[in-house]
Design a protein around this motif. Structure first.
Motif, PDB file in Angstrom:
ATOM      1  N   GLY A  92      21.901  14.283   4.852  1.00  0.00           N
ATOM      2  CA  GLY A  92      21.130  13.313   5.619  1.00  0.00           C
ATOM      3  C   GLY A  92      20.223  13.945   6.649  1.00  0.00           C
ATOM      4  N   SER A  93      20.655  15.058   7.239  1.00  0.00           N
ATOM      5  CA  SER A  93      19.859  15.685   8.302  1.00  0.00           C
ATOM      6  C   SER A  93      18.829  16.667   7.770  1.00  0.00           C
ATOM      7  CB  SER A  93      20.792  16.402   9.285  1.00  0.00           C
ATOM      8  OG  SER A  93      21.536  17.416   8.614  1.00  0.00           O
ATOM      9  N   ASP A  94      19.032  17.163   6.550  1.00  0.00           N
ATOM     10  CA  ASP A  94      18.114  18.152   5.971  1.00  0.00           C
ATOM     11  C   ASP A  94      17.680  17.643   4.598  1.00  0.00           C
ATOM     12  OD1 ASP A  94      16.717  20.298   5.035  1.00  0.00           O
ATOM     13  OD2 ASP A  94      18.402  21.706   5.028  1.00  0.00           O
ATOM     14  N   VAL A  95      16.457  17.122   4.500  1.00  0.00           N
ATOM     15  CA  VAL A  95      16.020  16.472   3.270  1.00  0.00           C
ATOM     16  C   VAL A  95      16.005  17.435   2.091  1.00  0.00           C
ATOM     17  CG1 VAL A  95      14.665  14.743   4.475  1.00  0.00           C
ATOM     18  CG2 VAL A  95      13.573  16.881   3.800  1.00  0.00           C
ATOM     19  N   ARG A  96      15.864  18.722   2.328  1.00  0.00           N
ATOM     20  CA  ARG A  96      15.824  19.687   1.231  1.00  0.00           C
ATOM     21  C   ARG A  96      17.212  20.145   0.817  1.00  0.00           C
ATOM     22  NH1 ARG A  96      12.014  24.458   2.678  1.00  0.00           N
ATOM     23  NH2 ARG A  96      12.307  24.900   0.468  1.00  0.00           N
ATOM     24  N   GLY A  97      18.214  19.791   1.570  1.00  0.00           N
ATOM     25  CA  GLY A  97      19.577  20.125   1.191  1.00  0.00           C
ATOM     26  C   GLY A  97      19.923  21.595   1.310  1.00  0.00           C
ATOM     27  N   ILE A  98      19.178  22.350   2.130  1.00  0.00           N
ATOM     28  CA  ILE A  98      19.431  23.795   2.248  1.00  0.00           C
ATOM     29  C   ILE A  98      20.805  24.045   2.866  1.00  0.00           C
ATOM     30  CG2 ILE A  98      18.642  25.923   3.344  1.00  0.00           C
ATOM     31  CD1 ILE A  98      15.799  24.822   3.185  1.00  0.00           C
ATOM     32  N   ALA A  99      21.121  23.339   3.952  1.00  0.00           N
ATOM     33  CA  ALA A  99      22.402  23.540   4.630  1.00  0.00           C
ATOM     34  C   ALA A  99      23.563  23.128   3.734  1.00  0.00           C
ATOM     35  CB  ALA A  99      22.424  22.753   5.939  1.00  0.00           C
ATOM     36  N   ALA A 100      23.401  22.034   2.998  1.00  0.00           N
ATOM     37  CA  ALA A 100      24.468  21.577   2.108  1.00  0.00           C
ATOM     38  C   ALA A 100      24.716  22.592   0.999  1.00  0.00           C
ATOM     39  CB  ALA A 100      24.109  20.214   1.518  1.00  0.00           C
ATOM     40  N   LEU A 101      23.640  23.151   0.442  1.00  0.00           N
ATOM     41  CA  LEU A 101      23.784  24.151  -0.615  1.00  0.00           C
ATOM     42  C   LEU A 101      24.462  25.411  -0.084  1.00  0.00           C
ATOM     43  CD1 LEU A 101      23.323  25.167  -3.462  1.00  0.00           C
ATOM     44  CD2 LEU A 101      20.978  25.788  -2.812  1.00  0.00           C
ATOM     45  N   ALA A 102      24.078  25.838   1.122  1.00  0.00           N
ATOM     46  CA  ALA A 102      24.703  27.022   1.725  1.00  0.00           C
ATOM     47  C   ALA A 102      26.197  26.793   1.929  1.00  0.00           C
ATOM     48  CB  ALA A 102      24.011  27.362   3.044  1.00  0.00           C
ATOM     49  N   PRO A 107       0.839  -1.212   0.000  1.00  0.00           N
ATOM     50  CA  PRO A 107       0.000   0.000   0.000  1.00  0.00           C
ATOM     51  C   PRO A 107       0.871   1.258   0.000  1.00  0.00           C
ATOM     52  CG  PRO A 107       0.156  -0.907   2.207  1.00  0.00           C
ATOM     53  CD  PRO A 107       0.901  -1.857   1.310  1.00  0.00           C
ATOM     54  N   ASN A 108       0.243   2.412  -0.262  1.00  0.00           N
ATOM     55  CA  ASN A 108       0.916   3.722  -0.230  1.00  0.00           C
ATOM     56  C   ASN A 108       2.162   3.747  -1.112  1.00  0.00           C
ATOM     57  OD1 ASN A 108      -0.977   4.623   1.739  1.00  0.00           O
ATOM     58  ND2 ASN A 108       0.255   3.656   3.351  1.00  0.00           N
ATOM     59  N   VAL A 109       2.027   3.228  -2.315  1.00  0.00           N
ATOM     60  CA  VAL A 109       3.184   3.128  -3.208  1.00  0.00           C
ATOM     61  C   VAL A 109       3.737   4.507  -3.552  1.00  0.00           C
ATOM     62  CG1 VAL A 109       3.928   2.431  -5.509  1.00  0.00           C
ATOM     63  CG2 VAL A 109       2.477   0.921  -4.164  1.00  0.00           C
ATOM     64  N   ALA A 110       2.858   5.470  -3.814  1.00  0.00           N
ATOM     65  CA  ALA A 110       3.312   6.789  -4.265  1.00  0.00           C
ATOM     66  C   ALA A 110       4.185   7.474  -3.216  1.00  0.00           C
ATOM     67  CB  ALA A 110       2.111   7.661  -4.617  1.00  0.00           C
ATOM     68  N   LEU A 111       3.737   7.452  -1.955  1.00  0.00           N
ATOM     69  CA  LEU A 111       4.512   8.103  -0.892  1.00  0.00           C
ATOM     70  C   LEU A 111       5.866   7.421  -0.703  1.00  0.00           C
ATOM     71  CD1 LEU A 111       1.726   8.750   1.785  1.00  0.00           C
ATOM     72  CD2 LEU A 111       2.825  10.417   0.285  1.00  0.00           C
ATOM     73  N   LYS A 112       5.853   6.101  -0.718  1.00  0.00           N
ATOM     74  CA  LYS A 112       7.116   5.367  -0.566  1.00  0.00           C
ATOM     75  C   LYS A 112       8.049   5.628  -1.746  1.00  0.00           C
ATOM     76  CE  LYS A 112       5.166   1.599   2.204  1.00  0.00           C
ATOM     77  NZ  LYS A 112       4.858   0.153   2.248  1.00  0.00           N
ATOM     78  N   ALA A 113       7.475   5.744  -2.942  1.00  0.00           N
ATOM     79  CA  ALA A 113       8.303   5.978  -4.130  1.00  0.00           C
ATOM     80  C   ALA A 113       8.988   7.339  -4.055  1.00  0.00           C
ATOM     81  CB  ALA A 113       7.448   5.888  -5.389  1.00  0.00           C
ATOM     82  N   LYS A 114       8.272   8.354  -3.596  1.00  0.00           N
ATOM     83  CA  LYS A 114       8.880   9.678  -3.456  1.00  0.00           C
ATOM     84  C   LYS A 114      10.036   9.648  -2.464  1.00  0.00           C
ATOM     85  CE  LYS A 114       4.815  12.485  -4.628  1.00  0.00           C
ATOM     86  NZ  LYS A 114       3.875  13.519  -4.166  1.00  0.00           N
ATOM     87  N   GLU A 115       9.831   8.982  -1.348  1.00  0.00           N
ATOM     88  CA  GLU A 115      10.884   8.906  -0.347  1.00  0.00           C
ATOM     89  C   GLU A 115      12.083   8.105  -0.864  1.00  0.00           C
ATOM     90  OE1 GLU A 115      13.033   9.343   3.134  1.00  0.00           O
ATOM     91  OE2 GLU A 115      11.350  10.460   2.292  1.00  0.00           O
ATOM     92  N   GLU A 116      11.814   6.992  -1.554  1.00  0.00           N
ATOM     93  CA  GLU A 116      12.909   6.185  -2.093  1.00  0.00           C
ATOM     94  C   GLU A 116      13.689   6.952  -3.155  1.00  0.00           C
ATOM     95  OE1 GLU A 116      11.150   2.621  -3.494  1.00  0.00           O
ATOM     96  OE2 GLU A 116      10.795   1.790  -1.489  1.00  0.00           O
ATOM     97  N   LEU A 117      12.988   7.749  -3.970  1.00  0.00           N
ATOM     98  CA  LEU A 117      13.658   8.559  -4.981  1.00  0.00           C
ATOM     99  C   LEU A 117      14.573   9.582  -4.325  1.00  0.00           C
ATOM    100  CD1 LEU A 117      14.012   9.314  -7.957  1.00  0.00           C
ATOM    101  CD2 LEU A 117      12.013  10.815  -7.729  1.00  0.00           C
ATOM    102  N   ARG A 118      14.090  10.218  -3.277  1.00  0.00           N
ATOM    103  CA  ARG A 118      14.917  11.202  -2.558  1.00  0.00           C
ATOM    104  C   ARG A 118      16.144  10.536  -1.938  1.00  0.00           C
ATOM    105  NH1 ARG A 118      16.487  12.803   2.008  1.00  0.00           N
ATOM    106  NH2 ARG A 118      15.377  11.137   3.114  1.00  0.00           N
ATOM    107  N   VAL A 119      15.938   9.369  -1.342  1.00  0.00           N
ATOM    108  CA  VAL A 119      17.056   8.659  -0.703  1.00  0.00           C
ATOM    109  C   VAL A 119      18.092   8.250  -1.749  1.00  0.00           C
ATOM    110  CG1 VAL A 119      17.681   6.544   0.523  1.00  0.00           C
ATOM    111  CG2 VAL A 119      15.709   7.877   1.280  1.00  0.00           C
ATOM    112  N   ARG A 120      17.634   7.791  -2.923  1.00  0.00           N
ATOM    113  CA  ARG A 120      18.584   7.405  -3.972  1.00  0.00           C
ATOM    114  C   ARG A 120      19.402   8.593  -4.443  1.00  0.00           C
ATOM    115  NH1 ARG A 120      14.394   4.358  -6.414  1.00  0.00           N
ATOM    116  NH2 ARG A 120      14.358   5.776  -8.198  1.00  0.00           N
ATOM    117  N   LEU A 121      18.730   9.722  -4.656  1.00  0.00           N
ATOM    118  CA  LEU A 121      19.452  10.923  -5.092  1.00  0.00           C
ATOM    119  C   LEU A 121      20.443  11.378  -4.030  1.00  0.00           C
ATOM    120  CD1 LEU A 121      16.644  13.064  -6.786  1.00  0.00           C
ATOM    121  CD2 LEU A 121      18.471  11.799  -7.901  1.00  0.00           C
TER     122      LEU A 121
END
Length: 684
Positions: free
Chosen positions: A283-293, A163-177
């Motif tokens: 790893g700590s900031d999923v949006r990567g704001i700190a890494a980009l800064a 179940p909830n394939v779409a939500l899991k897919a988004k999270e897995e895509l983010r983790v892979r990237l």
């Protein structure tokens, strides 16, 4: 051999095997209830469609239906055109299957599978109805019914179990990237510290990016939209390829200068330490704001040091400038990559021009098509000469194995594993055929016995080392049971069918060994030929190749080099990988020089010198045929212009150009030797 996959399987592997077994038995039960002939095809379809992710399973199911429909229509057309003319029908069938195999080579993911399926489905249906051509429509409709039933059952079980394939897919895509970015940053850190293993890691990462990009298509299916997450994920991987190529350039810059000034070493170490902390921020900031800064701050710091170096007029300052311009462009691309990663999470706009694409390989397509046609004609000849009653089954499975594996590079290894999987299927089928089916007609007992073997095959399917063998086992195990609503398979019938299956698959393996076989030497020769053509395109008059195109072609070349280098000795593999990296590095720096010349940021004398050098290097029939005598005058002229320049921005671009020329000079011997085949001893 490690049997952990069998005795201590992971939960995901166990759930995959369980749900697919249930789906196969459900499809088989429904086919029995509908009183379809040969109901085993419904169970076979479930196992053929089942994949490790829902996106892959759905995609393969869709394309299997499309390929089946095309095969059905073609089979009806062939039987209608040649009802009583076997030596018109069989060559035409061979041409069709060969055409499908050739066209499949030009595609990727399951679109290629649909094409090969159209070929061998046509073979299965047409040969199945050859003795009764009036029944071709009924045979075709029955085959289509099995396929659709199997696809529906596999899809329903997937929806229930996952179940909830779409939500899991988004999270897995983010983790892979995030994982790809973290590995890339680590490699860049190793490059700045001049570690020896940095080149190997660069090869591995560059060689994996095309496959990672292909996988995003399945994430799109799971997410059920073409939203920003997917589009920006494509762009992010393309930018990762670009920043890795910059890291490769920095490595070559460090190797091309006479020495790294002592004053620069502490600064490089500080930059490497700061880069090392980026994966933790991702790893700590999923949006990567700190890494980009952090990356932006490092880029600003690098540019500030460059501004302090350029006004100086000594040898060490020039060398520092050459190194730091490489660091600067690498960090600039890293910042752009991190912005794209942010966009893949929060949906901000990022251009899609960086997306990786696969280029069509017409030579491989022709080779695969010709080999498949030759295989079908051989099988047809054997059938005609021997008049074997099981000749149609024999020919069918030659078509299956040759079409299925025609699109793969090292076909001998894969098709051999496929054959051994069928052998195990034959052995396992003896239990239900001779031990269960003769004594009972209970579907529950039959399902328990058959399900046990299917469950074992499902666990093996999840183990990479046995995946190909398990796929063959699960495909042919139901087929060898000879299921029918009105009777049971006889001993002689089982033996004849099993013999025809194994001989057909074995003949396919032998054909792969005999007709245009894969060899490391031929693969290396093809790789060199493709790289030469790409280099010659760099200097076409009036044409400026986009850098993304070169990087895209470079990642495909590296993927191919990594794939077949694993079967070579360590020295030969290293030569292949090192040569490919050298050509990629030379080509990218030639592009950099052409870009600087075209942008007008260099003095006219520098532009003329660069254009002359690039032309001499790449316009020859044998690319990179000239060495230092061509490069040194250009380098001397750029040195002189840099010493005379007063404008800081002009000096910056001249230093960047000098660094690119030094890289070309440094990498040229290895590139030239590889393109001429001097560094390897391949036996073609």
């Amino acid at each position: 051999m490690n049997f952990g996959w069998l005795f201590a399987p992971s939960i995901t592997s166990l759930m995959f095997a369980l749900r697919t077994t249930v789906a196969a038995l459900l499809a088989l039960g429904i086919a029995f209830w509908m009183e379809l002939g040969e109901p085993q095809w419904a169970a076979m379809t479930v196992w053929i469609v089942a994949q490790n992710s829902r996106g892959e399973s759905i995609s393969k199911g869709r394309w299997r239906v499309i390929g089946t429909v095309v095969g059905m229509v073609t089979a009806i057309g062939l039987i209608a055109a040649f009802p009583q003319a076997p030596w018109l029908f069989l060559p035409t069938l061979a041409v069709w299957v060969g055409l499908c195999a050739g066209l499949a080579t030009l595609t990727h993911n399951f679109r290629g599978y649909a094409l090969v399926l159209a070929g061998y489905t046509c073979t299965i249906i047409a040969l199945g109805a050859a003795s009764q051509p009036d029944h071709i429509f009924n045979v075709a409709m029955a085959r289509g019914t099995y396929i659709i039933l199997g696809v529906i059952c596999e899809t329903l079980m997937g929806m229930v179990f996952i179940p909830n394939v779409a939500l899991k897919a988004k999270e897995e895509l983010r983790v892979r990237l995030s994982g790809v970015l973290s590995r890339s940053v680590k490699v860049l850190t190793d490059v700045m510290r001049q570690k020896k293993n940095a080149e190997d890691e660069l090869c591995t990462l560059l060689g994996s990016l095309q496959a990672s990009s292909d996988q995003i298509e399945f994430s799109r299916i799971e997410i059920r939209s073409s939203g920003n997450e997917v589009e920006h994920a494509y762009a992010t991987l393309g930018l990762v390829a670009r920043v890795l190529s910059r890291g490769l350039g920095l490595k070559s810059r460090l190797a091309s200068v006479s020495h790294v000034p002592e004053a620069l070493l502490p600064f490089m170490e500080e930059m490497a330490d700061a880069l090392e902390g980026l994966p933790a921020r991702l790893g700590s900031d999923v949006r990567g704001i700190a890494a980009l800064a952090q990356a932006d701050a490092l880029l600003s710091e690098c540019r500030a040091r460059m501004a302090g170096i350029l006004p100086r007029d000594d040898d060490d300052s020039l060398i520092e400038g050459i190194v730091l311009t490489g660091v600067e462009v690498m960090l600039a691309d890293l910042c752009e990559t991190l912005r794209s990663y942010r966009a893949s999470v929060d949906g901000a706009h990022v251009p899609q021009k960086h997306r990786l694409h696969r280029n069509a390989d017409w030579r491989a397509a022709t080779r695969n098509g010709v080999r498949t046609m030759a295989a079908l004609m051989f099988g047809a000849y054997v059938w005609e000469v021997t008049a074997w009653p099981q000749g149609s089954v024999f020919l069918t499975f030659i078509a299956v194995v040759c079409a299925r594996f025609a699109t793969f590079e090292n076909t001998v290894i894969l098709s051999s594993a496929f054959f051994y999987g069928a052998v195990w299927a034959a052995i396992a089928s003896t239990v239900p055929v001779f031990g269960v089916m003769p004594v009972t007609s209970s579907y529950a007992l039959f399902s328990f016995t058959v399900g046990f073997f299917m469950l074992l095959g499902g666990l093996a399917f999840r183990n990479p080392a046995t995946a190909v063998m398990a796929a063959s086992f699960e495909t042919f195990f139901p087929f060898l049971l000879g299921l029918d609503n009105q009777g049971r398979v006889s001993d002689l019938g089982w033996l004849n069918t099993t013999l025809a299956l194994l001989l057909g698959l074995w003949s396919g393996v032998m054909i792969f060994r005999a007709v245009l076989p894969f060899t490391s030497g031929r693969a290396a020769k093809l790789l060199r030929s493709q790289l030469r053509r790409s280099l010659r395109r760099l200097a076409l008059p009036g044409v400026m190749m986009d850098e993304e195109v070169w990087i895209n072609e470079g990642t495909q070349s590296m993927e191919r080099a990594v794939r077949f280098a694993g079967s070579l000795s360590s020295d030969r593999a290293e030569a292949i990988l090192r040569g490919t990296l050298s050509v990629m590095t030379v080509g990218r720096n030639v592009l950099m020089l052409r870009k600087l010349a075209k942008a007008g940021s260099l003095p006219d004398a520098a532009v003329a010198a660069v254009d002359a050098m690039v032309g001499n290097l790449t316009r020859q029939r044998n690319a990179l045929s000239h060495t230092a005598p061509t490069i040194q005058p250009t380098l001397d002229q750029l040195y002189a212009l840099e010493r005379e320049a007063q404008d800081t921005s002009i000096r910056h671009d001249l230093v960047l150009a000098i660094g690119s020329v030094l890289i070309v000079r440094s990498e040229l011997p290895a590139s030239r030797a590889f393109l001429k085949g001097y560094t390897t001893q391949e036996a073609v």
